[in-house]
Design a protein around this motif. Structure first.
Motif, PDB file in Angstrom:
ATOM      1  N   GLU A  46       0.844  -1.185   0.000  1.00 21.23           N
ATOM      2  CA  GLU A  46       0.000   0.000   0.000  1.00 21.23           C
ATOM      3  C   GLU A  46       0.883   1.240   0.000  1.00 21.23           C
ATOM      4  O   GLU A  46       1.783   1.372   0.841  1.00 21.23           O
ATOM      5  CB  GLU A  46      -0.907  -0.006   1.236  1.00 21.23           C
ATOM      6  CG  GLU A  46      -1.994   1.036   1.201  1.00 21.23           C
ATOM      7  CD  GLU A  46      -3.008   0.843   2.309  1.00 21.23           C
ATOM      8  OE1 GLU A  46      -3.196   1.794   3.095  1.00 21.23           O
ATOM      9  OE2 GLU A  46      -3.605  -0.256   2.393  1.00 21.23           O
ATOM     10  N   THR A  48       1.184   5.701  -1.467  1.00 22.34           N
ATOM     11  CA  THR A  48       0.523   6.889  -2.004  1.00 22.34           C
ATOM     12  C   THR A  48       0.888   7.029  -3.477  1.00 22.34           C
ATOM     13  O   THR A  48       1.851   6.422  -3.965  1.00 22.34           O
ATOM     14  CB  THR A  48       0.967   8.144  -1.263  1.00 22.34           C
ATOM     15  OG1 THR A  48       2.383   8.333  -1.476  1.00 22.34           O
ATOM     16  CG2 THR A  48       0.686   8.036   0.235  1.00 22.34           C
ATOM     17  N   TYR A  49       0.126   7.876  -4.185  1.00 20.72           N
ATOM     18  CA  TYR A  49       0.475   8.158  -5.577  1.00 20.72           C
ATOM     19  C   TYR A  49       1.866   8.788  -5.657  1.00 20.72           C
ATOM     20  O   TYR A  49       2.663   8.453  -6.547  1.00 20.72           O
ATOM     21  CB  TYR A  49      -0.565   9.092  -6.199  1.00 20.72           C
ATOM     22  CG  TYR A  49      -0.194   9.542  -7.583  1.00 20.72           C
ATOM     23  CD1 TYR A  49      -0.298   8.676  -8.665  1.00 20.72           C
ATOM     24  CD2 TYR A  49       0.288  10.831  -7.813  1.00 20.72           C
ATOM     25  CE1 TYR A  49       0.063   9.077  -9.946  1.00 20.72           C
ATOM     26  CE2 TYR A  49       0.646  11.239  -9.094  1.00 20.72           C
ATOM     27  CZ  TYR A  49       0.536  10.363 -10.149  1.00 20.72           C
ATOM     28  OH  TYR A  49       0.907  10.759 -11.411  1.00 20.72           O
ATOM     29  N   VAL A  74      -5.212   1.770  -8.473  1.00 20.42           N
ATOM     30  CA  VAL A  74      -6.235   2.189  -7.519  1.00 20.42           C
ATOM     31  C   VAL A  74      -7.603   1.975  -8.153  1.00 20.42           C
ATOM     32  O   VAL A  74      -7.770   2.104  -9.369  1.00 20.42           O
ATOM     33  CB  VAL A  74      -6.025   3.671  -7.123  1.00 20.42           C
ATOM     34  CG1 VAL A  74      -6.234   4.601  -8.305  1.00 20.42           C
ATOM     35  CG2 VAL A  74      -6.929   4.067  -5.967  1.00 20.42           C
ATOM     36  N   GLU A  75      -8.592   1.642  -7.334  1.00 15.69           N
ATOM     37  CA  GLU A  75      -9.953   1.414  -7.830  1.00 15.69           C
ATOM     38  C   GLU A  75     -10.665   2.744  -8.036  1.00 15.69           C
ATOM     39  O   GLU A  75     -10.609   3.640  -7.198  1.00 15.69           O
ATOM     40  CB  GLU A  75     -10.733   0.566  -6.823  1.00 15.69           C
ATOM     41  CG  GLU A  75     -12.076   0.045  -7.349  1.00 15.69           C
ATOM     42  CD  GLU A  75     -13.208   1.053  -7.197  1.00 15.69           C
ATOM     43  OE1 GLU A  75     -14.151   1.011  -8.015  1.00 15.69           O
ATOM     44  OE2 GLU A  75     -13.153   1.881  -6.267  1.00 15.69           O
ATOM     45  N   VAL A  76     -11.329   2.883  -9.201  1.00 11.87           N
ATOM     46  CA  VAL A  76     -12.096   4.100  -9.507  1.00 11.87           C
ATOM     47  C   VAL A  76     -13.415   3.703 -10.174  1.00 11.87           C
ATOM     48  O   VAL A  76     -13.443   3.394 -11.357  1.00 11.87           O
ATOM     49  CB  VAL A  76     -11.303   5.079 -10.406  1.00 11.87           C
ATOM     50  CG1 VAL A  76     -10.211   5.770  -9.637  1.00 11.87           C
ATOM     51  CG2 VAL A  76     -10.716   4.392 -11.627  1.00 11.87           C
ATOM     52  N   ASP A 189      -9.226  13.760  -7.125  1.00 12.08           N
ATOM     53  CA  ASP A 189      -9.408  13.083  -5.844  1.00 12.08           C
ATOM     54  C   ASP A 189      -8.914  11.640  -5.880  1.00 12.08           C
ATOM     55  O   ASP A 189      -8.484  11.093  -4.866  1.00 12.08           O
ATOM     56  CB  ASP A 189     -10.889  13.083  -5.440  1.00 12.08           C
ATOM     57  CG  ASP A 189     -11.399  14.488  -5.142  1.00 12.08           C
ATOM     58  OD1 ASP A 189     -10.555  15.374  -4.924  1.00 12.08           O
ATOM     59  OD2 ASP A 189     -12.629  14.680  -5.148  1.00 12.08           O
ATOM     60  N   MET A 190      -8.985  11.025  -7.066  1.00  9.39           N
ATOM     61  CA  MET A 190      -8.576   9.616  -7.143  1.00  9.39           C
ATOM     62  C   MET A 190      -7.091   9.447  -6.800  1.00  9.39           C
ATOM     63  O   MET A 190      -6.681   8.406  -6.290  1.00  9.39           O
ATOM     64  CB  MET A 190      -8.858   9.041  -8.536  1.00  9.39           C
ATOM     65  CG  MET A 190      -7.953   9.553  -9.633  1.00  9.39           C
ATOM     66  SD  MET A 190      -8.294   8.832 -11.255  1.00  9.39           S
ATOM     67  CE  MET A 190      -9.888   9.537 -11.611  1.00  9.39           C
ATOM     68  N   ARG A 193      -6.194   8.847  -3.054  1.00 14.03           N
ATOM     69  CA  ARG A 193      -6.561   7.582  -2.424  1.00 14.03           C
ATOM     70  C   ARG A 193      -5.326   6.724  -2.182  1.00 14.03           C
ATOM     71  O   ARG A 193      -4.242   6.986  -2.714  1.00 14.03           O
ATOM     72  CB  ARG A 193      -7.547   6.814  -3.307  1.00 14.03           C
ATOM     73  CG  ARG A 193      -8.839   7.570  -3.602  1.00 14.03           C
ATOM     74  CD  ARG A 193      -9.719   6.761  -4.521  1.00 14.03           C
ATOM     75  NE  ARG A 193     -10.866   7.540  -4.960  1.00 14.03           N
ATOM     76  CZ  ARG A 193     -11.769   7.099  -5.821  1.00 14.03           C
ATOM     77  NH1 ARG A 193     -11.667   5.883  -6.341  1.00 14.03           N
ATOM     78  NH2 ARG A 193     -12.783   7.867  -6.170  1.00 14.03           N
ATOM     79  N   SER A 194      -5.504   5.682  -1.415  1.00 13.66           N
ATOM     80  CA  SER A 194      -4.425   4.727  -1.169  1.00 13.66           C
ATOM     81  C   SER A 194      -4.281   3.809  -2.377  1.00 13.66           C
ATOM     82  O   SER A 194      -5.250   3.182  -2.816  1.00 13.66           O
ATOM     83  CB  SER A 194      -4.733   3.902   0.075  1.00 13.66           C
ATOM     84  OG  SER A 194      -3.712   2.953   0.310  1.00 13.66           O
TER      85      SER A 194
END
Length: 203
Positions: A46, A48-49, A74-76, A189-190, A193-194
């Motif tokens: 896990e 960050t971007y 990441v899930e979008v 915002d995506m 996310r983690s």
């Protein structure tokens, strides 16, 4: 016509650089997408971007072949976004076929020394492919599937060289097209996310 420049202005902060690839895979989790991509499963973590970008830069500097060796996912909205700072692995035909097996993938590639690509592939079949500098030159099993959407986002699918030079394109237009293909509204915002990150097998 939509206004991609206004909707995707945030891309200016993340799409900088000479090489980058963003792919959207339907109905796969980030872990499944990374596995199909061909990463080392033992390195999935896990992150960050920002850390994905840092690891890609460090990997390229350490690679004899100048390959980043690190990607993130990441899930979008029912899709998984795969990001490849300094990479273009998902654009390769073998990778596309592997990742899209039983599902579909949309690939956007920036490569200032090669092709700038838009690719839509379903279950290993290329539906629509074009180089962003010449969107009128499309191929695939259904090269005209997205021509109406292309017009709506400011890409010219009917350009005629005899009428003048190709108009300048912006990656905002291409992400707007990907949004229409996937039905997902992408936003900055995506990237907050983690993510799951992993080392690739190409270094």
């Amino acid at each position: 016509m939509t206004d991609p420049d206004a909707e995707f202005r945030w891309l200016d902060d993340v799409w900088a650089g000479e090489i980058y690839c963003a792919s959207f895979v339907r109905d796969l989790t980030p872990r499944e997408a990374l596995t199909r991509f061909g990463t080392d499963a033992s390195t999935i973590e896990e992150v960050t971007y920002g850390k994905v970008c840092e690891r890609a830069v460090a990997g390229r500097e350490a690679s004899p072949r100048a390959l980043p060796g690190y990607i993130g996912a990441v899930e979008v909205g029912g899709w998984t976004l795969i990001v490849e700072p300094l990479g273009w692995g998902a654009a390769g035909p073998d990778a596309r076929a592997r990742i899209s097996r039983g599902t579909e993938i949309v690939v956007i590639t920036r490569h200032d020394y090669s092709r700038q690509e838009f690719i839509h592939e379903i279950d290993g079949e290329t539906i629509t492919y074009f180089d962003l500098i010449a969107p009128e030159l499309r191929w695939g099993s259904d090269p005209n599937r997205w021509v109406d959407a292309m017009r709506e986002v400011g890409l010219d699918p009917d350009h005629d060289d005899s009428t003048g030079p190709h108009p300048e394109f912006a990656f905002a237009n291409v992400f707007a097209l990907a949004s229409k293909v996937t039905g997902v509204r992408f936003s900055a915002d995506m990237l907050a996310r983690s993510f799951l990150g992993a080392e690739t097998n190409e270094k």
